[in-house]
Motif scaffolding. Structure first.
Motif, PDB file in Angstrom:
ATOM      1  N   GLN A  10     -53.325  -3.437  45.612  1.00 50.46           N
ATOM      2  CA  GLN A  10     -53.639  -3.227  44.208  1.00 50.46           C
ATOM      3  C   GLN A  10     -52.428  -2.655  43.486  1.00 50.46           C
ATOM      4  O   GLN A  10     -51.825  -1.688  43.936  1.00 50.46           O
ATOM      5  N   ARG A  11     -52.082  -3.304  42.376  1.00 51.00           N
ATOM      6  CA  ARG A  11     -50.982  -2.835  41.533  1.00 51.00           C
ATOM      7  C   ARG A  11     -51.439  -1.654  40.686  1.00 51.00           C
ATOM      8  O   ARG A  11     -52.629  -1.372  40.579  1.00 51.00           O
ATOM      9  N   GLU A  12     -50.480  -1.009  40.028  1.00 53.54           N
ATOM     10  CA  GLU A  12     -50.772   0.149  39.185  1.00 53.54           C
ATOM     11  C   GLU A  12     -51.723  -0.199  38.044  1.00 53.54           C
ATOM     12  O   GLU A  12     -52.469   0.645  37.567  1.00 53.54           O
ATOM     13  N   ASP A  13     -51.713  -1.459  37.591  1.00 57.07           N
ATOM     14  CA  ASP A  13     -52.582  -1.876  36.485  1.00 57.07           C
ATOM     15  C   ASP A  13     -54.000  -2.217  36.944  1.00 57.07           C
ATOM     16  O   ASP A  13     -54.821  -2.685  36.153  1.00 57.07           O
ATOM     17  N   GLY A  14     -54.297  -1.989  38.230  1.00 57.11           N
ATOM     18  CA  GLY A  14     -55.641  -2.217  38.750  1.00 57.11           C
ATOM     19  C   GLY A  14     -55.892  -3.617  39.273  1.00 57.11           C
ATOM     20  O   GLY A  14     -56.958  -3.902  39.811  1.00 57.11           O
ATOM     21  N   ARG A  15     -54.932  -4.510  39.144  1.00 53.62           N
ATOM     22  CA  ARG A  15     -55.115  -5.897  39.603  1.00 53.62           C
ATOM     23  C   ARG A  15     -54.831  -6.008  41.100  1.00 53.62           C
ATOM     24  O   ARG A  15     -53.988  -5.298  41.636  1.00 53.62           O
ATOM     25  N   TRP A  16     -55.551  -6.946  41.744  1.00 58.95           N
ATOM     26  CA  TRP A  16     -55.457  -7.167  43.184  1.00 58.95           C
ATOM     27  C   TRP A  16     -54.709  -8.459  43.463  1.00 58.95           C
ATOM     28  O   TRP A  16     -54.843  -9.436  42.732  1.00 58.95           O
ATOM     29  N   LEU A  17     -53.958  -8.496  44.550  1.00 62.57           N
ATOM     30  CA  LEU A  17     -53.180  -9.673  44.924  1.00 62.57           C
ATOM     31  C   LEU A  17     -54.060 -10.694  45.635  1.00 62.57           C
ATOM     32  O   LEU A  17     -54.718 -10.385  46.629  1.00 62.57           O
ATOM     33  N   LEU A  18     -54.053 -11.929  45.105  1.00 57.87           N
ATOM     34  CA  LEU A  18     -54.747 -13.049  45.732  1.00 57.87           C
ATOM     35  C   LEU A  18     -53.736 -14.138  46.067  1.00 57.87           C
ATOM     36  O   LEU A  18     -52.705 -14.261  45.406  1.00 57.87           O
ATOM     37  N   HIS A  19     -54.080 -14.935  47.054  1.00 57.76           N
ATOM     38  CA  HIS A  19     -53.235 -16.040  47.502  1.00 57.76           C
ATOM     39  C   HIS A  19     -54.076 -17.304  47.546  1.00 57.76           C
ATOM     40  O   HIS A  19     -55.207 -17.288  48.031  1.00 57.76           O
ATOM     41  N   HIS A  51     -45.351  -9.417  57.271  1.00 51.30           N
ATOM     42  CA  HIS A  51     -45.795 -10.685  56.681  1.00 51.30           C
ATOM     43  C   HIS A  51     -45.776 -10.620  55.156  1.00 51.30           C
ATOM     44  O   HIS A  51     -45.303 -11.549  54.487  1.00 51.30           O
ATOM     45  N   MET A  52     -46.269  -9.550  54.589  1.00 44.56           N
ATOM     46  CA  MET A  52     -46.322  -9.417  53.127  1.00 44.56           C
ATOM     47  C   MET A  52     -44.915  -9.423  52.529  1.00 44.56           C
ATOM     48  O   MET A  52     -44.673 -10.042  51.490  1.00 44.56           O
ATOM     49  N   TYR A  53     -43.986  -8.758  53.198  1.00 46.71           N
ATOM     50  CA  TYR A  53     -42.617  -8.684  52.693  1.00 46.71           C
ATOM     51  C   TYR A  53     -41.881 -10.008  52.869  1.00 46.71           C
ATOM     52  O   TYR A  53     -41.259 -10.518  51.943  1.00 46.71           O
ATOM     53  N   LYS A  59     -43.768  -5.260  48.986  1.00 47.59           N
ATOM     54  CA  LYS A  59     -43.636  -4.091  49.853  1.00 47.59           C
ATOM     55  C   LYS A  59     -44.950  -3.319  49.790  1.00 47.59           C
ATOM     56  O   LYS A  59     -45.356  -2.874  48.710  1.00 47.59           O
ATOM     57  N   CYS A  60     -45.608  -3.211  50.937  1.00 48.99           N
ATOM     58  CA  CYS A  60     -46.869  -2.471  50.978  1.00 48.99           C
ATOM     59  C   CYS A  60     -47.044  -1.835  52.348  1.00 48.99           C
ATOM     60  O   CYS A  60     -46.490  -2.308  53.337  1.00 48.99           O
ATOM     61  N   ILE A  61     -47.806  -0.764  52.356  1.00 53.87           N
ATOM     62  CA  ILE A  61     -48.076  -0.032  53.582  1.00 53.87           C
ATOM     63  C   ILE A  61     -49.569  -0.133  53.887  1.00 53.87           C
ATOM     64  O   ILE A  61     -50.382   0.446  53.159  1.00 53.87           O
ATOM     65  N   PRO A  62     -49.959  -0.901  54.918  1.00 51.30           N
ATOM     66  CA  PRO A  62     -51.374  -0.945  55.295  1.00 51.30           C
ATOM     67  C   PRO A  62     -51.835   0.447  55.734  1.00 51.30           C
ATOM     68  O   PRO A  62     -51.207   1.073  56.587  1.00 51.30           O
ATOM     69  N   GLY A  89     -44.120  -1.997  45.498  1.00 46.47           N
ATOM     70  CA  GLY A  89     -43.255  -2.805  44.641  1.00 46.47           C
ATOM     71  C   GLY A  89     -42.991  -4.185  45.215  1.00 46.47           C
ATOM     72  O   GLY A  89     -43.529  -4.570  46.246  1.00 46.47           O
ATOM     73  N   GLN A  90     -42.139  -4.918  44.503  1.00 47.82           N
ATOM     74  CA  GLN A  90     -41.852  -6.295  44.889  1.00 47.82           C
ATOM     75  C   GLN A  90     -40.353  -6.547  44.836  1.00 47.82           C
ATOM     76  O   GLN A  90     -39.673  -6.115  43.921  1.00 47.82           O
ATOM     77  N   GLU A  91     -39.846  -7.245  45.842  1.00 47.20           N
ATOM     78  CA  GLU A  91     -38.442  -7.674  45.916  1.00 47.20           C
ATOM     79  C   GLU A  91     -38.392  -9.124  45.484  1.00 47.20           C
ATOM     80  O   GLU A  91     -38.894  -9.993  46.193  1.00 47.20           O
TER      81      GLU A  91
END
Length: 136
Positions: A10-19, A51-53, A59-62, A89-91
């Motif tokens: 989840q990003r700071e704006d509350g949105r979730w990442l979908l693929h 995998h996410m990176y 960049k995320c920490i499970p 964040g994102q690279e």
């Protein structure tokens, strides 16, 4: 049987990442939370983070395991382990261009507009409910 780690990011704006899944093959063009098959349970969080990176440049920490469930196909079983991930964040220079074209940041109230597989619809429902029953 495939053991799969699922990322809830989840990003700071509350949105979730979908693929969005590939255009052909199993569950073609359906939306899902990013996930990866792994072989060593003790390293599931690490596999998911890498995998996410490598795939999306995310960049995320499970962190917390919030849900476990299985989904049986006619020829395959997925055991899904869903982790709430801290977004770091994102690279832009990392990840696959094709994979990055098939992701979307979506508010939870907008998710009904996206077709999900049954296994990932269960995750959406549990996310809405705060995961109260998901580890029972």
């Amino acid at each position: 049987v495939e053991e799969r780690a699922v990322a809830l990011v989840q990003r700071e704006d509350g949105r979730w990442l979908l693929h969005k899944r590939p255009e052909s093959g199993l569950l073609a063009n359906l939306w899902e939370f990013p996930n990866v098959e792994y072989t060593e349970a003790e390293n599931a969080r690490e596999w998911l983070s890498v995998h996410m990176y490598e795939t999306f440049g995310i960049k995320c920490i499970p962190q917390d395991l919030v849900m476990e469930h299985s989904h049986v196909f006619s020829h395959l079983q997925w055991n899904l382990y869903t982790y709430l991930c801290g977004y770091e964040g994102q690279e832009e220079r990392r990840g696959s261009a094709i994979a990055k074209e098939r992701v979307m940041w979506v508010a939870i109230e907008e998710m009904d507009a996206y077709p999900f597989s049954v296994s990932h619809k269960k995750i959406v429902d549990a996310l809405r409910e705060g995961f109260q029953q998901s580890l029972l």
